[in-house]
Motif scaffolding. Structure first.
Motif, mmCIF file in Angstrom:
data_model
loop_
_atom_site.group_PDB
_atom_site.id
_atom_site.type_symbol
_atom_site.label_atom_id
_atom_site.label_comp_id
_atom_site.label_asym_id
_atom_site.label_seq_id
_atom_site.Cartn_x
_atom_site.Cartn_y
_atom_site.Cartn_z
ATOM 1 N N ASN A 136 0.719 -1.195 -0.145
ATOM 2 C CA ASN A 136 0.007 -0.065 0.028
ATOM 3 C C ASN A 136 1.068 1.211 0.193
ATOM 4 O O ASN A 136 0.286 2.254 0.093
ATOM 5 N N SER B 133 0.007 3.860 -6.756
ATOM 6 C CA SER B 133 0.296 2.644 -6.100
ATOM 7 C C SER B 133 0.625 1.321 -6.678
ATOM 8 O O SER B 133 0.315 1.201 -7.974
ATOM 9 N N LEU C 280 -1.355 -1.100 -6.764
ATOM 10 C CA LEU C 280 -2.374 -1.951 -7.193
ATOM 11 C C LEU C 280 -2.964 -0.823 -8.521
ATOM 12 O O LEU C 280 -3.517 -1.565 -9.391
ATOM 13 N N SER C 281 -2.831 0.404 -8.253
ATOM 14 C CA SER C 281 -3.288 1.272 -9.276
ATOM 15 C C SER C 281 -2.754 1.153 -10.563
ATOM 16 O O SER C 281 -3.301 1.205 -11.478
ATOM 17 N N ARG D 178 -3.776 -2.142 -12.202
ATOM 18 C CA ARG D 178 -4.947 -2.136 -12.896
ATOM 19 C C ARG D 178 -4.865 -1.404 -14.087
ATOM 20 O O ARG D 178 -5.675 -1.678 -15.140
ATOM 21 N N GLU E 3 -4.933 -9.154 -8.758
ATOM 22 C CA GLU E 3 -5.411 -10.178 -7.696
ATOM 23 C C GLU E 3 -4.227 -10.507 -6.719
ATOM 24 O O GLU E 3 -4.724 -10.815 -5.528
ATOM 25 N N VAL F 54 -4.213 -7.820 -4.168
ATOM 26 C CA VAL F 54 -5.450 -7.534 -3.309
ATOM 27 C C VAL F 54 -5.518 -8.673 -2.303
ATOM 28 O O VAL F 54 -5.809 -8.531 -1.117
ATOM 29 N N GLY G 67 -3.401 -7.680 0.636
ATOM 30 C CA GLY G 67 -4.090 -6.493 1.493
ATOM 31 C C GLY G 67 -4.064 -5.353 0.933
ATOM 32 O O GLY G 67 -4.066 -4.446 1.464
ATOM 33 N N ALA G 68 -3.429 -5.196 -0.460
ATOM 34 C CA ALA G 68 -3.592 -4.007 -1.364
ATOM 35 C C ALA G 68 -5.035 -3.231 -1.206
ATOM 36 O O ALA G 68 -6.052 -4.034 -1.492
ATOM 37 N N ARG G 69 -5.126 -1.983 -1.029
ATOM 38 C CA ARG G 69 -6.449 -1.488 -1.139
ATOM 39 C C ARG G 69 -6.535 -0.279 -2.162
ATOM 40 O O ARG G 69 -5.312 0.119 -2.584
ATOM 41 N N ASP G 70 -7.616 -0.086 -2.559
ATOM 42 C CA ASP G 70 -7.573 0.982 -3.739
ATOM 43 C C ASP G 70 -7.516 2.510 -2.859
ATOM 44 O O ASP G 70 -7.663 2.727 -1.808
#
Length: 202
Positions: A162, A178, A180-181, A184, A193, A196, A199-202
């Protein structure tokens, strides 16, 4: 991250002549000491450990940085050259040295999917959560490029899923990036996936 090309042909001849000049005698020693740091970067670009050893033996600064390339270690990491990476680290190269516009060794390896080099750098103390201006973090770069195994290795080594970095945009303004961003944005579903699940969050 900066673009670069491996030297061939005439450029390699120039590098070879530089080696001859360095070992040619005391008369050239002063200029060799001044230029050999840049020559060491050239040796890394050419994956030429023999030339690198000559330059290092003649006093080349192992942490010398050149705009557009970074340090020799950054170049070696980017290319996935484990032999050169080992040589440079053994000679005192800083595994965490960053260069504006050229990242740092672990970011260079992560962004190009050079897993063996990344594993070696981490074992040698590379900071998996290092933040470099305009180059973010190793994990953000690996996620952006879709290197799932690299992402797995970084997270297993303590990378913060994160940890986000605000980046100034050339067009003005800024954005928060980040792992994750970036995964995606580039449609790397497997990477997203995995993040996430960790524990990765938007």
């Amino acid at each position: 991250m900066s673009n670069f090309q491996i030297f061939t042909g005439r450029d390699r001849l120039v590098l070879s002549l530089a080696v001859v000049a360095v070992v040619g005698g005391a008369a050239l020693q002063a200029s060799a000491q001044t230029a050999s740091g840049s020559w060491l970067v050239d040796a890394a670009r050419n994956a030429d450990t023999g030339a690198a050893r000559v330059f290092l033996d003649r006093g080349a600064d192992v942490n010398h940085a050149r705009a557009g390339d970074g340090t020799a270690l950054i170049v070696a990491a980017r290319l996935g050259d484990l032999a050169m990476t080992r040589l440079l680290v053994n000679e005192g190269a800083d595994v965490n040295r960053s260069v504006a516009g050229d990242a740092n060794p672990l970011i260079a390896a992560a962004s190009h999917g050079q897993l063996e080099v990344a594993e070696f750098l981490i074992a040698e103390g590379a900071d998996v959560n290092a933040v470099v201006k305009d180059d973010e973090t190793p994990l953000i770069n690996a996620a952006r490029e879709g290197h799932l195994e690299m992402v797995r290795k970084l997270v297993a080594s303590g990378a913060d899923v994160n940890l986000a970095v605000r980046v100034e945009l050339p067009s003005g303004g800024s954005e928060l990036r980040s792992p994750l961003s970036q995964a995606r944005r580039n449609r790397h579903r497997d990477v997203a996936e995995f993040l996430v699940a960790r524990g990765a969050r938007d």
